[in-house]
Design a protein around this motif. Structure first.
Motif, mmCIF file in Angstrom:
data_model
loop_
_atom_site.group_PDB
_atom_site.id
_atom_site.type_symbol
_atom_site.label_atom_id
_atom_site.label_comp_id
_atom_site.label_asym_id
_atom_site.label_seq_id
_atom_site.Cartn_x
_atom_site.Cartn_y
_atom_site.Cartn_z
ATOM 1 N N VAL A 90 0.862 -1.245 0.211
ATOM 2 C CA VAL A 90 0.034 0.105 0.062
ATOM 3 C C VAL A 90 0.989 1.230 0.137
ATOM 4 O O VAL A 90 0.888 2.125 -0.666
ATOM 5 C CB VAL A 90 -1.024 0.084 1.512
ATOM 6 C CG1 VAL A 90 -1.578 1.250 1.263
ATOM 7 C CG2 VAL A 90 -1.853 -1.139 1.132
ATOM 8 N N ALA A 91 1.871 1.155 0.799
ATOM 9 C CA ALA A 91 2.615 2.343 0.909
ATOM 10 C C ALA A 91 3.499 2.436 -0.567
ATOM 11 O O ALA A 91 3.610 3.758 -0.890
ATOM 12 C CB ALA A 91 3.863 2.090 2.213
ATOM 13 N N GLN A 92 4.073 1.503 -0.731
ATOM 14 C CA GLN A 92 4.697 1.639 -2.306
ATOM 15 C C GLN A 92 3.845 2.286 -3.479
ATOM 16 O O GLN A 92 3.924 3.079 -3.991
ATOM 17 C CB GLN A 92 5.261 0.268 -2.672
ATOM 18 C CG GLN A 92 5.861 -0.072 -4.202
ATOM 19 C CD GLN A 92 7.257 0.405 -3.869
ATOM 20 O OE1 GLN A 92 7.715 0.462 -2.770
ATOM 21 N NE2 GLN A 92 8.031 0.822 -4.880
ATOM 22 N N ILE A 93 2.470 1.683 -3.332
ATOM 23 C CA ILE A 93 1.524 2.110 -4.457
ATOM 24 C C ILE A 93 1.450 3.697 -4.345
ATOM 25 O O ILE A 93 1.371 4.526 -5.121
ATOM 26 C CB ILE A 93 0.223 1.382 -4.473
ATOM 27 C CG1 ILE A 93 0.383 -0.008 -4.991
ATOM 28 C CG2 ILE A 93 -0.668 2.056 -5.550
ATOM 29 C CD1 ILE A 93 -0.680 -0.841 -5.009
ATOM 30 N N LYS A 94 1.141 3.976 -2.875
ATOM 31 C CA LYS A 94 0.721 5.563 -2.705
ATOM 32 C C LYS A 94 1.840 6.394 -2.864
ATOM 33 O O LYS A 94 1.564 7.235 -3.528
ATOM 34 C CB LYS A 94 0.500 5.478 -1.222
ATOM 35 C CG LYS A 94 -1.134 5.097 -0.820
ATOM 36 C CD LYS A 94 -1.371 5.558 0.399
ATOM 37 C CE LYS A 94 -2.844 5.111 0.558
ATOM 38 N NZ LYS A 94 -3.408 5.652 1.915
ATOM 39 N N TRP B 204 10.771 -12.477 -7.231
ATOM 40 C CA TRP B 204 10.287 -11.375 -8.145
ATOM 41 C C TRP B 204 9.044 -10.724 -7.619
ATOM 42 O O TRP B 204 8.867 -9.376 -7.283
ATOM 43 C CB TRP B 204 10.216 -11.551 -9.625
ATOM 44 C CG TRP B 204 9.869 -10.280 -10.382
ATOM 45 C CD1 TRP B 204 10.558 -9.461 -10.813
ATOM 46 C CD2 TRP B 204 8.372 -9.964 -10.767
ATOM 47 N NE1 TRP B 204 9.721 -8.198 -11.534
ATOM 48 C CE2 TRP B 204 8.403 -8.694 -11.418
ATOM 49 C CE3 TRP B 204 7.126 -10.425 -10.668
ATOM 50 C CZ2 TRP B 204 7.386 -8.031 -11.915
ATOM 51 C CZ3 TRP B 204 6.098 -9.886 -11.278
ATOM 52 C CH2 TRP B 204 6.239 -8.678 -11.823
ATOM 53 N N ALA B 205 8.033 -11.431 -7.305
ATOM 54 C CA ALA B 205 6.679 -10.917 -6.952
ATOM 55 C C ALA B 205 6.761 -10.685 -5.516
ATOM 56 O O ALA B 205 5.848 -9.846 -4.969
ATOM 57 C CB ALA B 205 5.686 -12.013 -7.029
ATOM 58 N N ALA B 206 7.581 -11.193 -4.641
ATOM 59 C CA ALA B 206 7.758 -10.796 -3.319
ATOM 60 C C ALA B 206 8.243 -9.243 -3.004
ATOM 61 O O ALA B 206 8.234 -8.814 -1.915
ATOM 62 C CB ALA B 206 8.569 -11.852 -2.665
ATOM 63 N N ASP B 207 9.013 -8.829 -3.918
ATOM 64 C CA ASP B 207 9.836 -7.624 -3.941
ATOM 65 C C ASP B 207 8.764 -6.545 -3.936
ATOM 66 O O ASP B 207 8.092 -6.273 -4.982
ATOM 67 C CB ASP B 207 10.769 -7.615 -5.044
ATOM 68 C CG ASP B 207 11.705 -6.342 -4.967
ATOM 69 O OD1 ASP B 207 11.436 -5.446 -4.127
ATOM 70 O OD2 ASP B 207 12.809 -6.410 -5.557
ATOM 71 N N ASN C 193 8.048 -4.338 -7.187
ATOM 72 C CA ASN C 193 7.418 -4.884 -8.416
ATOM 73 C C ASN C 193 5.875 -4.665 -8.162
ATOM 74 O O ASN C 193 5.324 -5.166 -9.119
ATOM 75 C CB ASN C 193 7.875 -6.118 -8.758
ATOM 76 C CG ASN C 193 9.170 -6.258 -9.073
ATOM 77 O OD1 ASN C 193 9.863 -5.391 -9.639
ATOM 78 N ND2 ASN C 193 9.769 -7.169 -8.530
ATOM 79 N N GLY C 194 5.276 -4.064 -7.224
ATOM 80 C CA GLY C 194 4.056 -3.663 -6.881
ATOM 81 C C GLY C 194 2.996 -4.720 -6.928
ATOM 82 O O GLY C 194 1.950 -4.652 -7.684
ATOM 83 N N GLN C 195 3.516 -6.204 -6.514
ATOM 84 C CA GLN C 195 2.474 -7.378 -6.944
ATOM 85 C C GLN C 195 1.539 -7.259 -5.589
ATOM 86 O O GLN C 195 2.137 -7.643 -4.328
ATOM 87 C CB GLN C 195 3.164 -8.468 -6.905
ATOM 88 C CG GLN C 195 4.184 -8.475 -8.430
ATOM 89 C CD GLN C 195 3.102 -8.371 -9.619
ATOM 90 O OE1 GLN C 195 2.525 -9.293 -9.806
ATOM 91 N NE2 GLN C 195 3.364 -7.105 -10.286
ATOM 92 N N GLN C 196 0.193 -7.241 -5.952
ATOM 93 C CA GLN C 196 -0.815 -7.262 -4.783
ATOM 94 C C GLN C 196 -0.713 -8.423 -3.906
ATOM 95 O O GLN C 196 -1.159 -8.539 -2.739
ATOM 96 C CB GLN C 196 -2.142 -7.027 -5.361
ATOM 97 C CG GLN C 196 -2.530 -5.611 -5.146
ATOM 98 C CD GLN C 196 -3.938 -5.577 -5.888
ATOM 99 O OE1 GLN C 196 -3.956 -4.789 -6.958
ATOM 100 N NE2 GLN C 196 -5.042 -5.795 -5.107
#
Lengths: 309, 541
Positions: free
Chosen positions: A49-53, B127-130, B133-136
């Motif tokens: 959430v912090a990253q996206i914001k 990769w997805a845990a990083d 890379n913004g993976q929900q």
């Protein structure tokens, strides 16, 4: 005339800034965090959430967000969506032509059928046709639009099979006919009623008696003298209606699955996509402003006594 | 009088419309002798996915159904909730269920020809845990050792790879967990555990628009907001080879629009019929209507952080539960499309036990009143149930409230919140006034998913602030069990313990209500409510 137009165009700037600011603030006041909402009913991931914001600039103070947004807007950048990080301009570019097409079709329908019905009813006031038009418009105005939508969908789509129940390709004009008809119905009723009243009133005017006394042909009397003088309230309505048709087609677009502005706005509101809402409304505000300018200029064409300095 | 004539005409038009609706539908049958066309394409009513099509970034239904058609993971589960092996030949834990060894079936390929190897899995997960890379879905890797170094709750990541993932050879890798989880294999069913080809990590954005998977279908095109097409893939090695030539996922804005198309055979199936049609969809579709179990549970939960429930005697909570006439509400409000719940775990998952809640989930007005009295009464003698008004919850909330008030005299009102986003925010901020509507669909078919993940002290899914030491100990014990079966049994004990603390009132089990067109046969949905698309057969035109 030129000065008048220039002044009107300049007036648009504060209106434009005011509306965008207002909507920007209103969206932010709505409860619900759009980033956390991406997770639905599952617990959101705080780091993500912090990253996206941070990526979207949503962690900045509100006034900074607004200035960033307006700065981008002036360069033609509408920003990116929170969900999916897609350029909002693409969404707008996809939705507006569809809605514009639908709105123009509905609008033409209103204009042609509405004015025709109104003129016929106004000239024959109190006769069968007039009563029929009054009754028809009463029915259309009193029944909610979604009833017509679902009713037509059921009859023409599911029962008769003349059309597919929903629009399969929003860029196909033939498929848009039915939704445009539904969308234009209410406006048509208003246009017919406005025209009828105006015509009926002006029919008693002195210049009409003069025209008849001069022995002018009937067709010329109706189109040149009667209609032209009766159109001003109708034009006012039609002018603002094109904007309303574009932004307010949520219900019709929903029933017939048209991917237009109404649908885009509705979805954006549900997901608290503030930037999308402001972007779409910005374009809609421009449409309204331009339409009202054109309406005002048309007054002078219809009635030469109205002049703009 | 002339006006009256027109009015009559209008009235007739109305009657025509009514009879037209009454005649519609229910003409199924005569499909038995139609030929099946293996080249037929199935169309499925879907919507525009929220995100780009990356497995680790897709959690909502519109994207998930597409991703699941493009990928096949290591394991899956059958109707009994037992694990089946797909891309994995075996997934075996050590004796503490802490280190899991995954062996892959050799020879599997991605749609672009690249081999599916141990590295395809390990690299994709790292990769997805990083967070960069913004993976929900990255929280799904949190059981793995070294996750916190890659994905800290705050601040910068220290490492790019989780220490718990090790490639042994081309077809083998190991997963070391922070602590033993006997049912970990179930989690591997979920989309974030799918493999990715190397190209996906090089250009994730491009990949998200045109994903390359290892599943039964190959991606063909994505016409945004209109259509996503996938086609059957010749090179597929799995057991669930498609019986059709492909699927078109059509985007709909509204389920009512999809339903109108389904009735006219313009689309072949849809996820769930709209609420407005629940009363008549069986009549509309006859034997093409689908009514299947779906592992999801509706509850009303208590906000234990409020003054009202802070030091409450559980007798009061049990009494409220007994005051709800579930069967009647299921029959009237839901037209018989839901089933009264008898416990805190949904049907169709491993470890489900019948009647876990016992007498407390059965309607008994007298006992309800007595129980509340014995427990000292409801503080304030008034409760409210929070729900989101953008979904059709109002009717049943009113019915539940009436049932409680009639049986016990406790005042009960609905507390509507504009929409789901606002509803969850109030729950997250712990500002619910009294009680709130809740629901849970399985993540994996294991009873622990409905228990520890919802009522454990301090876990993310526990929005009501419930906490019970005894329950926590039991779930801990269940997590330390040697086998899946033992663990499920211990979780059953934990569920039984909830009777004494009553963290929430179980109401109903959901069902998947859908239908299919005259163009296809054999449409089924799994426990998670997802369509089994590979099994659908299309008739010749």
């Amino acid at each position: 005339m030129g000065r008048y137009v220039a002044r009107r165009l300049l007036q648009m700037i504060p209106v434009f800034i005011g509306t965008t600011l207002l909507i920007f603030l209103m969206v932010n006041v709505l409860p619900g965090d759009p980033v956390a909402a991406l997770w639905g009913d599952k617990p959101p991931d705080p780091a993500q959430v912090a990253q996206i914001k941070h990526d979207r600039g949503l962690d900045l103070p509100l006034w900074q967000q607004y200035f960033h947004y307006m700065g981008g807007l002036l360069q033609g950048d509408f920003g990116h969506t929170i969900a999916g990080n897609r350029p909002i301009l693409d969404e707008i570019k996809q939705a507006f032509p569809v809605s514009l097409r639908l709105a123009v079709m509905a609008w033409t329908f209103e204009l042609v059928v509405g004015i025709t019905l109104g003129v016929l009813a106004g000239i024959r006031r109190g006769r069968v046709l007039d009563n029929a038009v009054t009754l028809f418009t009463l029915l259309v105005i009193s029944v909610p639009i979604f009833v017509f939508g679902l009713f037509f969908q059921l009859i023409f789509g599911n029962q008769l099979g003349w059309v597919t129940p929903t629009v399969q390709d929003s860029e196909n004009i033939g498929e848009l006919l039915l939704p445009a008809l539904v969308l234009g119905l209410v406006g048509l009723a208003y246009v017919a009623r406005l025209t009828r009243t105006s015509i009926a009133e002006n029919r008693q005017a002195d210049y009409m008696r003069t025209a008849v006394a001069k022995g002018l042909p009937r067709k010329r009397i109706v189109t040149r003298h009667l209609l032209r003088n009766s159109l001003i309230p109708v034009v006012t309505y039609l002018g603002t209606d094109i904007g309303a048709l574009m932004g307010g087609a949520v219900i019709t677009e929903g029933i017939f699955n048209v991917t237009g502005v109404g649908n885009l706005l509705y979805r954006a509101l549900g997901q608290r996509e503030g930037a999308v809402i402001v972007g779409v409304v910005t374009v809609l505000v421009l449409v309204y402003l331009l339409a009202s300018l054109i309406v005002d200029l048309l007054y002078a064409v219809l009635d030469p006594r109205i002049r703009y300095a | 009088m002339r006006g009256a004539k027109s009015a009559k005409w209008v009235a007739i038009a109305g009657v025509v419309a009514l009879t037209a609706t009454a005649c519609g539908g229910s003409d199924s049958g005569d499909n038995s002798n139609r030929k099946v066309d293996p080249k037929g394409i199935v169309s499925y009513a879907n919507g525009e996915p929220q995100n780009a099509l990356q497995p680790s970034n897709t959690m909502e239904a519109y994207g998930s159904v597409v991703i699941d058609s493009l990928f096949t993971g290591l394991v899956h589960y059958d109707k009994k909730g037992d694990i089946t092996y797909e891309n994995a030949e075996s997934v075996t834990p050590d004796k503490d269920s802490k280190v899991w060894t995954v062996k892959l079936k050799p020879g599997w390929k991605f749609h672009n020809g690249e081999a599916v190897t141990a590295k395809s899995y390990v690299d994709a997960w790292n990769w997805a845990a990083d967070p960069a890379n913004g993976q929900q879905n990255s929280a799904w890797y949190r059981d793995i050792q070294g996750y916190d170094a890659v994905h800290p709750a705050k601040g910068k990541a220290e490492k790019k790879a989780m220490s718990g993932l090790k490639v042994v050879d081309e077809n083998t890798f190991t997963i070391s967990l922070k602590s033993g989880i006997p049912y970990y294999a179930y989690k591997l069913v979920y989309a974030p555990f799918y493999p990715l080809p190397s190209a996906a990590l090089k250009d994730p954005k491009k990949y998200g628009e045109a994903p390359v998977g290892n599943g039964p279908y190959k991606f063909q095109k994505w016409d945004h907001k209109k259509l996503i097409s996938v086609r059957a893939w010749d090179g597929y090695k799995g057991a669930n080879k498609p019986k059709n030539a492909g699927v078109d996922f059509k985007a709909y804005n509204k389920d009512t629009a999809a339903y109108a198309d389904l009735k006219s055979d313009n689309v072949d199936s849809m996820p769930i019929v709209p609420n407005s049609e629940i009363a008549n969809f069986k009549q509309d579709f006859g034997d093409r209507a689908i009514d299947m179990d779906f592992s999801a549970l509706n509850t009303v939960n208590f906000a234990f952080y409020t003054k009202q429930w802070k030091d409450i005697d559980p007798k009061v909570l049990q009494g409220l539960s007994m005051a709800i006439d579930r069967d009647t509400i299921a029959k009237t409000v839901f037209h018989g499309t839901r089933e009264s719940a008898t416990g805190w775990v949904a049907k169709g998952v491993k470890g489900y036990q019948d009647d876990a809640c016992g007498e407390y989930c059965k309607f008994d007005a007298k006992k309800a009143k007595q129980s509340i009295k014995d427990g000292g009464g409801v503080p304030g003698n008034k409760i409210s149930i929070q729900y989101n008004a953008d979904q059709p919850h109002k009717d049943w909330v009113v019915a539940v409230c009436n049932s409680i008030t009639n049986a016990t005299g406790v005042k009960c009102v609905g507390d509507p919140v504009t929409d789901f986003a606002a509803d969850t925010e109030i729950r997250d901020q712990k500002k619910v006034k009294s009680m709130y509507r809740s629901g849970w669909v399985l993540d994996y078919p294991f009873n622990g998913n409905f228990l520890a993940d919802l009522y454990g002290t301090g876990v993310d899914g526990n929005k009501g602030g419930f906490s019970d030491k005894k329950f926590d100990e039991l779930t801990k014990k269940a997590d330390a069990a040697k086998t899946i079966d033992d663990s499920a049994k211990l979780y059953q004990q934990a569920e039984k313990e909830l009777v004494n603390t009553f963290p929430g009132i179980p109401l109903w089990y959901n069902k998947t209500l859908s239908a299919y067109s005259k163009n296809v046969k054999k449409v089924e949905f799994d426990q998670a409510g997802d369509p089994i698309l590979t099994e659908v057969e299309v008739f010749e035109k």
